[in-house]
Design an enzyme around this catalytic site. Structure first.
Site, PDB file in Angstrom:
ATOM      1  N   SER A  13       0.841  -1.204   0.000  1.00  0.00           N
ATOM      2  CA  SER A  13       0.000   0.000   0.000  1.00  0.00           C
ATOM      3  C   SER A  13       0.867   1.241   0.000  1.00  0.00           C
ATOM      4  O   SER A  13       0.612   2.191  -0.734  1.00  0.00           O
ATOM      5  CB  SER A  13      -0.903   0.063   1.223  1.00  0.00           C
ATOM      6  OG  SER A  13      -1.399  -1.180   1.559  1.00  0.00           O
ATOM      7  N   ASP A  14       1.894   1.235   0.836  1.00  0.00           N
ATOM      8  CA  ASP A  14       2.777   2.394   0.922  1.00  0.00           C
ATOM      9  C   ASP A  14       3.476   2.653  -0.403  1.00  0.00           C
ATOM     10  O   ASP A  14       3.537   3.777  -0.880  1.00  0.00           O
ATOM     11  CB  ASP A  14       3.846   2.155   2.001  1.00  0.00           C
ATOM     12  CG  ASP A  14       3.308   2.374   3.406  1.00  0.00           C
ATOM     13  OD1 ASP A  14       2.416   3.220   3.570  1.00  0.00           O
ATOM     14  OD2 ASP A  14       3.793   1.714   4.335  1.00  0.00           O
TER      15      ASP A  14
END
Lengths: 452, 411
Positions: A193-194
């Site tokens: 996600s990051d």
């Protein structure tokens, strides 16, 4: 290699490390208030393309300076996400430090940050404050669920919630799809996600920059980990919107992707490997490779739709064929001889030796002041005319304090000495060890600086 | 159907000769940001048109990756069709392709050929291995790129097989990377006038989204192991089971652990041997931590647990939602991350925004539905290269232009 060099960083850093920018973003300046992963990765993408990135750290340093692998006190985690940046380290609870940040924001094109929504405002560095002194700035925030103050472009009910990467994976449907159907879902292999969000934010910044060149206007870009991961959901949102409410939700499917067949991990005689047949042309070639060309015309298997209906049959045939050969043989026959997507499953220690990545300059040497030279990931987008490059090493804490204050804000050495005396600027260049969270914290405390 | 462009890239025209995922996803991002994206398809169409599920012949897969684009379809075997695409490319700012190795050259649409008709074109390729290097001659896709990039080997449980990611994440990440590379090159063009070639490999992107894993190999020669998605050092940090689903939580330090221990009514574990430190909990993850929490959660509902952990312990926690839950979620609706569009045949469907960022000025938005095969043939040829109605009719008659406005569902 000795345990430590027994020298302070200041002694090691004999010459100033200044990066000559190269790439399409040369000439743009970025003020980088980022920490740990999503925004630091974004800052590195900008730096790789030639932007001058000034990383502003609080006096205790980015916490990823403590994440391994550690060598001579320098952290592989931090270096990966912060190479090619200048390092400025200040006590961000001090009003003089905030003033310096604002002076720098005034002469920057882009500001990036990923503090919890509200923190930048509290410091007086929120979008309102910055756009007043620099209306053309492109201000880019990363958070779990989006920002929610009065200028925020799209606040939602979850926006005040704190989220780590693992929560964003959960609430975007990615964990639901990861694992075996008869077992609980599990997290992805790393913080996708990051990293995915950092990449999307980079696209947004460039789009805003292109518009700014045309119109002179800046803006606030608000990106959320959860939104990026929802956006990266293949066909699944559309799929469930088509299905009646009582149709079971799409679910994780173990070693094979849900809606394509045969597509996934297969077991050869000696190890696992992957095959990816996503269209009929490739299926025909797979059948030829297995010496069973008639299967491509079999009405049970001739389209993906039919293969899904007879999934266990066709995948059983492929499994049997694979089980009689080694990975090396399977890959040679499928990938090399029949243009069927297939390949071995490499670990990190294997892929760093792969000649392909070396040929593509995806593993390039980086020289850190204390750790020495090792290989790091290169620039992904290969531009033919104005290519980017890994511009240089990651900074030690406060390494460029003096350089930045002198060059951009015209501070004299004397004025900078006073900033150090007043505990506004901080560095740890006099340590015989690059970084240690506890040492840094103790030092801040000892000097009367507040913990932030 | 008419499209409505809005966003910072309004006025930029993109020609897309792509199928599948990464290339079309890049096109969808540029479209969300306001660019005018023309998708070129062959007589058979993008192969994702044939991937289910379908409603009235329209594929969810194709819609998801191609909404907000205009579509033109040609018989690519015909010389005239290739000429038309070249003429279109001459009028475009950006060109993207993701075909198998050698295919774009055989269509005469490689960078060298297009540069002749449009020297300032920004040309992007996205592929599994990239267009240079020893593996560049092979075909591949996301499943291969993830395996080659170390993600498959580290996804799954220590005692189980390596697992593919459940969703083709790397195609999205690689598609976004191409959009980034193209816009960098476009910005360069705004200042210098030069076009250039941008080559993106999804495998390269996969080893670049590495966190510390690549450095783990090059600095410390340590091979990354599988952990079932649980954090290496801190814990409990990962996915746990409830009676009716699963939830994720991220406990980052010992203080948070103390609050969790009290919330699950095992306060003694805060200080107990084998539990007190992050290191303890990391080491005992599979033997103690995960069984403890799963046992505790087995008679509790997912949403009750999430509420309890979030509100009482303030440890970040969230449910592992299904896609149906996402589609109906009010937060994502309000942020316009999920919106409804009206497809010509399938009717109202939901899609996610390809470009996830929210901007204040102007706001990017999905421009409209995905095209049927060849839906915008006439409009594109008349407005972009100025063909007359007769010329277009002639192209249809010769079978060079293709259109299928009533797609049939594969049976």
């Amino acid at each position: 290699m000795p345990e430590t060099t027994q020298k302070t960083s200041r002694e090691i850093l004999k010459k100033k490390r200044i990066f000559p920018p190269q790439g399409p973003l040369a000439g743009f300046r970025v003020l980088d208030f980022s920490q740990v992963l999503a925004s630091p990765y974004l800052g590195t993408m900008l730096s790789d393309m030639g932007a001058e990135v000034i990383k502003v750290e609080a006096s205790y340093g980015d916490s990823s300076r403590g994440y391994g692998p550690l060598k001579e006190g320098e952290a592989g985690y931090y270096i990966t996400q912060n190479r090619g940046k200048y390092g400025l380290c200040m006590d961000l609870t001090n009003s003089k430090a905030i003033e310096i940040c604002k002076e720098l924001a005034k002469i920057s094109d882009i500001l990036i940050e990923n503090w919890r929504p509200g923190i930048m405002n509290k410091r007086g560095l929120g979008y309102d404050a910055i756009r007043e002194i620099n209306p053309g700035i492109i201000y880019a925030s990363v958070s779990g669920f989006g920002n929610f103050d009065r200028y925020a472009p799209a606040p939602g009910p979850y926006s005040p919630r704190v989220a780590y990467d693992v929560i964003a994976q959960a609430e975007s449907g990615h964990q639901w799809m990861n694992g075996f159907p008869d077992l609980a879902p599990h997290g992805l292999d790393m913080s996708w996600s990051d990293l995915n969000t950092g990449t999307h934010e980079a696209v947004a910044i460039l789009a805003a920059l292109i518009q700014r060149v045309k119109t002179g206007r800046g803006q606030w870009i608000d990106i959320a980990l959860t939104d990026t991961m929802v956006a990266s959901n293949e066909n699944l949102i559309c799929m469930v919107s088509m299905a009646a409410d009582d149709v079971p939700a799409p679910c994780r499917n173990g070693l094979r992707r849900l809606s394509i067949s045969p597509y996934g991990v297969f077991k050869a005689k000696d190890d696992y490997f992957v095959i990816g047949v996503d269209n009929d042309k490739r299926f025909t070639r797979l059948c030829e490779a297995m010496g069973r060309p008639e299967l491509a015309r079999d009405p049970k298997f001739d389209t993906n739709h039919h293969r899904l209906q007879n999934r266990s049959k066709i995948e059983g045939i492929v499994e049997k064929w694979c089980g009689e050969r080694t990975v090396e043989q399977c890959v040679r026959i499928l990938r090399d001889e029949h243009a069927v997507p297939a390949g071995p499953i490499l670990t990190n220690t294997e892929y760093v030796k792969h000649p392909h990545y070396h040929a593509r300059k995806m593993l390039v040497p980086i020289e850190q002041p204390r750790t020495g030279t090792f290989e790091i990931n290169g620039v992904v987008s290969k531009l033919s005319r104005s290519p980017g490059m890994v511009q240089g090493a990651a900074p030690l804490m406060g390494e460029h304090n003096r350089h930045i204050l002198k060059k951009y804000l015209g501070y004299s050495d004397k004025a900078i000495d006073k900033l150090y005396d007043d505990l506004v600027t901080v560095d740890n260049l006099d340590l015989e060890y690059a970084y240690n969270v506890d040492v840094a914290r103790a030092k801040t405390k000892e000097r009367g600086g507040k913990q932030q | 159907m008419k499209l409505r462009a809005q966003g910072p890239l309004v006025g930029i025209r993109v020609l897309e000769v792509c199928e599948g995922q990464a290339g079309p996803y890049c096109g969808a991002i540029l479209s969300d940001l306001g660019a005018d994206v023309i998708k070129v398809e062959s007589r058979e169409g993008d192969y994702t048109r044939k991937l289910g599920p379908f409603t009235n012949g329209e594929s969810a897969y194709f819609i998801s990756y191609n909404r907000g684009k205009k579509g033109i379809a040609l018989d690519l075997g015909e010389k005239k069709a290739k000429e038309i695409i070249k003429e279109l490319a001459a009028k475009c700012d950006i060109f993207i392709e993701n075909l198998d190795p050698g295919e774009i050259e055989s269509l005469g649409l490689d960078y060298k050929s297009l540069k002749e008709v449009n020297p300032s074109i920004v040309y992007g390729s996205v592929s599994c291995y990239g267009r240079t290097g020893p593996l560049s001659k092979y075909a591949g896709n996301d499943i291969v790129a993830e395996a080659m990039g170390g993600h498959t080997s580290s996804n799954g449980w220590p005692d189980g097989p390596p697992e593919p990611l459940g969703i083709a994440l790397s195609e999205h990440c690689g598609g976004a990377e191409l959009a980034w590379g193209l816009l960098c090159a476009y910005l360069h063009r705004m200042f210098n006038g030069h076009g250039q070639y941008v080559d993106v490999s999804v495998s390269d992107k996969n080893i670049s989204v590495t966190e510390n894993v690549l450095a783990l190999a090059t600095m410390a020669n340590v091979t990354r192991q599988r952990t079932g998605g649980h954090h290496f050092v801190v814990g409990p940090y990962g996915v746990f089971q409830a009676s009716d689903g699963a939830y994720a939580m991220g406990c980052g330090n010992n203080e948070m652990w103390g609050r969790i221990a009290r919330a699950i009514e095992r306060p003694e574990l805060q200080e107990a041997e084998g539990w007190a430190t992050n290191l303890d909990r990391g080491q005992n993850r599979t033997t103690h931590m995960i069984p403890l929490l799963n046992e505790w959660g087995k008679d509790k509902k997912r949403d009750d647990i999430v509420r309890l952990i979030s509100e009482e312990t303030l440890v970040p926690c969230g449910p592992c939602v299904t896609h149906k839950e996402i589609q109906k979620n009010i937060h994502y609706r309000l942020r316009e991350t999920v919106i409804d569009i009206e497809q010509p045949k399938a009717g109202k469907v939901s899609v996610a925004s390809a470009f996830a960022g929210k901007m204040t000025d102007p706001r990017p938005a999905i421009q409209g539905p995905a095209p049927l095969l060849g839906e915008h043939n006439d409009e594109i040829l008349s407005t972009v290269i100025g063909l007359s109605g007769e010329e277009i009719a002639e192209l249809y008659k010769k079978g060079i232009l293709v259109q299928d406005l009533a797609p049939k569902q594969p049976i």
